[in-house]
Design an enzyme around this catalytic site. Structure first.
Site, PDB file in Angstrom:
ATOM      1  N   ASP A   1       0.858  -1.190   0.000  1.00 11.02           N
ATOM      2  CA  ASP A   1       0.000   0.000   0.000  1.00 11.02           C
ATOM      3  C   ASP A   1       0.891   1.236   0.000  1.00 11.02           C
ATOM      4  O   ASP A   1       1.841   1.310   0.791  1.00 11.02           O
ATOM      5  CB  ASP A   1      -0.890   0.029   1.247  1.00 11.02           C
ATOM      6  CG  ASP A   1      -1.970  -1.049   1.217  1.00 11.02           C
ATOM      7  OD1 ASP A   1      -1.980  -1.850   0.263  1.00 11.02           O
ATOM      8  OD2 ASP A   1      -2.789  -1.084   2.153  1.00 11.02           O
TER       9      ASP A   1
ATOM     10  N   ASP B   1     -15.387  -4.394  -0.881  1.00 15.75           N
ATOM     11  CA  ASP B   1     -14.879  -4.130   0.470  1.00 15.75           C
ATOM     12  C   ASP B   1     -16.070  -3.900   1.394  1.00 15.75           C
ATOM     13  O   ASP B   1     -16.853  -2.971   1.181  1.00 15.75           O
ATOM     14  CB  ASP B   1     -13.968  -2.904   0.459  1.00 15.75           C
ATOM     15  CG  ASP B   1     -12.816  -3.082  -0.522  1.00 15.75           C
ATOM     16  OD1 ASP B   1     -12.401  -4.232  -0.740  1.00 15.75           O
ATOM     17  OD2 ASP B   1     -12.338  -2.079  -1.074  1.00 15.75           O
TER      18      ASP B   1
END
Length: 241
Positions: free
Chosen positions: A8, A130
């Site tokens: 990330d 998500d």
């Protein structure tokens, strides 16, 4: 089952968040390429690269890092974070992404996302589902939608989606174990989805359980960076599959 480590990116650095909260940012490495090369050195073939700056600003930001990793490793990279337009996708693919993940766009502008599936094919476009309390969250998980996760995935399966990354946000970065029950339910309620589990992986023993459920891949982040699972363990797992 494919092993897919995650990198990330915020401001060019390799970071992890807890439950998607940007205030919990922890920097693990200033050089994402170094991290990617260490994965490759242990036989890993795939990478989940997330542009967290992009997710927040709703357009691609860290494509130069994607380009560097794609040029200097052989990793097959799935890239996501803030992809909203055909131009964003063009930049991502030209920068070396093998696949892209669309999350918010699939909720907020389904016509665009469906067009991507038609244009690029369902092997290159991954649906990012998500979930927070079984509802889909968007915009770097900063907003909740009213979309229930199972019907959301079923709807897109009917529209041709093949690959789905499902992250249970309540688990993400918490090192408390993945959402086995949620993945089991998704796999029982869909026909041909390649489900990639993400969020909460805390120890190596969870991987065979996910494989047994029928997950096609697993994304691992903090468990690697906090040394809960060693790259050597992944190397052995890949060799013995």
């Amino acid at each position: 089952m494919r092993i897919i480590p995650a990198i990330d990116i915020i401001e060019g650095k390799c970071v992890r968040l807890s439950k998607g909260d940007y205030a919990t940012k922890k920097i693990y490495n200033e050089d994402p390429l170094e991290v990617a090369k260490s994965f490759e050195a242990h036989g890993i073939e795939y990478l989940h690269l997330v542009d967290l700056d992009g997710a927040k600003s709703s357009h691609i930001v860290n494509h130069k890092i994607l380009e560097t990793i794609a040029n200097k490793t052989s990793l097959k990279i799935d890239f996501g974070g803030g992809l909203k337009t055909d131009k964003d996708l063009q930049i991502a693919f030209e920068s070396g992404a093998s696949q892209i993940t669309g999350g918010s766009i699939a909720v907020k502008n389904s016509d665009v996302f469906q067009n991507w599936i038609q244009k690029f094919g369902n092997k290159k476009i991954i649906l990012g589902a998500d979930a927070k309390d079984r509802k889909i969250a968007v915009s770097g998980w900063l907003e909740d939608s009213n979309e229930e996760i199972i019907p959301f995935i079923q709807n897109y399966e009917e529209k041709g989606v093949k690959y789905v990354i499902c992250t249970d946000i309540s688990k993400d970065g918490m090192l408390e174990g993945p959402s086995f029950e949620l993945y089991k339910e998704i796999l029982s309620e869909t026909k041909n989805i390649n489900l990639i589990a993400s969020g909460g992986i805390s120890e190596f023993d969870e991987l065979p359980k996910l494989a047994e459920l029928g997950c096609e891949g697993v994304i691992i982040g903090k468990a690697i960076y906090e040394n809960r699972i060693s790259l050597k363990q992944f190397e052995n797992y890949i060799l013995n599959q």
